[in-house]
Design a protein around this motif. Structure first.
Motif, PDB file in Angstrom:
ATOM      1  N   LYS A 111       0.852  -1.180   0.000  1.00  7.50           N
ATOM      2  CA  LYS A 111       0.000   0.000   0.000  1.00  7.50           C
ATOM      3  C   LYS A 111       0.895   1.239   0.000  1.00  7.50           C
ATOM      4  N   ILE A 131      -4.770   6.141  -1.508  1.00  5.80           N
ATOM      5  CA  ILE A 131      -4.033   4.909  -1.257  1.00  5.80           C
ATOM      6  C   ILE A 131      -3.946   4.147  -2.574  1.00  5.80           C
ATOM      7  N   THR A 191      -2.466   0.587  -4.407  1.00  3.60           N
ATOM      8  CA  THR A 191      -1.914  -0.754  -4.205  1.00  3.60           C
ATOM      9  C   THR A 191      -0.928  -1.001  -5.338  1.00  3.60           C
ATOM     10  N   GLN A 234     -10.313   1.752   3.805  1.00  2.00           N
ATOM     11  CA  GLN A 234      -9.072   0.979   3.810  1.00  2.00           C
ATOM     12  C   GLN A 234      -8.159   1.387   4.953  1.00  2.00           C
TER      13      GLN A 234
END
Length: 378
Positions: free
Chosen positions: A220, A232, A234, A258
């Motif tokens: 992340k 955020i 990934t 998240q």
């Protein structure tokens, strides 16, 4: 005897409203602004330097970073922990050709003992520089900086350490990406993981935080800055191509679910099961919540509008014996075929960089290959 002082420069907001300021375009849209001091932080060996090289290559060549448009500028990479041999090896791994606008040095003076003057001199020699990457902060701390951090006010010591770099960015309209480490003990807020005190984050304009979840290969990347929305991403490191790939790009609403462990578990449960009707205690037991039902109830209630945007309704009913939760999937209206558009903010692409040619393929098309593979497939 009257003490001399410098009077405040006072103006009214009406005059401020009429002022025109120079617009600084971001170096990478929705990712890296074109002006300011930004921290790039992560644990040891997580891949910070690889990310720094990838950003430098994209900006200096004008190549998109993942799905984000890039403004081509000269980049000076201060590689202060690795020698030329290791830097060369990494360059050979990440690309087959490199732009003249990508420059480097392997030595620099500490902050306050010559670094600022060196950066200013580099700008005079190369006025097209838009980004300085300093790898790492530890390499440019002077002994006085280290002493200040250990005084009675370590926050002020950390703040004073990098404040000159922030001032440099403001005066010269450039960006500095400063590579730094995170502490071993994690905090709830990823930005509290920055090694040192909050003085470092306070003196900067923003930060990128790498955070790896357990043994998962995905990482992340948390982004927070004064000039861009908090997000955020990934990402995953491709060891074959030696670069970071974008796996998922959350919307700001998704990000809210998240960053909180219990909200994330709640959303994951709803995505899998679609609905729930029962007591708050039963729901908390199902998701193995870390907080008590009353706390979870308040969290979800405060985020019920965001939850609706993600496709789920939430109601609660306080009865004498317990609080009851009802979750239901919201049926989305059918899309008008006349307005059929690809989902997401940005199209995803794979890139092939070889012999100064950057070819772009839509998702599902030809995959990018290494320089050695490209010669075999040509």
């Amino acid at each position: 005897m009257k003490k001399e002082f410098k009077p405040l420069k006072v103006d009214n907001v009406c005059n401020l409203a009429n002022k025109e300021f120079e617009t600084i375009d971001p170096l990478i849209d929705h990712f890296l602004p074109g002006k300011g001091l930004y921290l790039l932080c992560g644990s040891a060996k997580v891949g910070k330097s690889w990310m720094a090289l990838q950003i430098a290559l994209c900006i200096s060549s004008g190549m998109n970073l993942w799905n984000y448009d890039t403004k081509k500028k000269e980049v000076l990479y201060l590689c202060l922990e690795d020698g030329e041999k290791r830097l060369q090896d990494r360059l050979f791994s990440i690309a087959s050709d490199w732009p003249q606008e990508f420059m480097y040095t392997t030595n620099a003076d500490p902050i306050g003992n010559g670094l600022e003057e060196q950066l200013e001199d580099a700008l005079k020699e190369h006025p097209g520089i838009g980004l300085f990457i300093i790898d790492t902060l530890a390499a440019i701390r002077c002994e006085q900086n280290k002493t200040d951090v250990n005084t009675k006010n370590p926050y002020q010591g950390d703040y004073n350490t990098i404040a000159p770099l922030h001032k440099f960015c403001e005066e010269h309209n450039v960006a500095i990406l400063l590579v730094h480490h995170t502490r071993k003990m994690r905090s709830i807020d990823p930005f509290d993981d920055i090694l040192g005190t909050n003085g470092l984050f306070g003196a900067s304009d923003g930060a990128f935080i790498f955070r790896k979840e357990s043994a998962d290969t995905d990482v992340k990347l948390h982004l927070r800055s004064r000039d861009m929305e908090e997000r955020i991403l990934t990402i995953r490191f491709n060891s074959t191509l030696s670069h970071w790939e974008l796996v998922k790009e959350n919307t700001p609403v998704e990000d809210a679910f998240q960053t909180d462990e219990d909200l994330k578990k709640s959303l994951d449960y709803l995505k899998e099961h679609g609905s729930f009707d029962g007591t708050a205690t039963e729901f908390c037991n199902l998701i193995q919540a870390s907080k008590k039902p009353q706390s979870i109830s308040g969290k979800i209630w405060n985020r019920r509008n965001d939850l609706a945007k993600l496709g789920f309704s939430f109601t609660r009913d306080h009865k004498r014996d317990a609080t009851y939760f009802t979750f239901a999937r919201i049926e989305q209206p059918a899309k008008d075929p006349k307005n059929n558009k690809n989902g997401g903010c940005y199209p995803f692409y794979d890139y092939l960089l070889c012999n100064n040619i950057i070819e772009r393929y839509p998702c599902g098309g030809k995959k990018a290959v290494t320089s050695s593979q490209s010669s075999q497939t040509a």
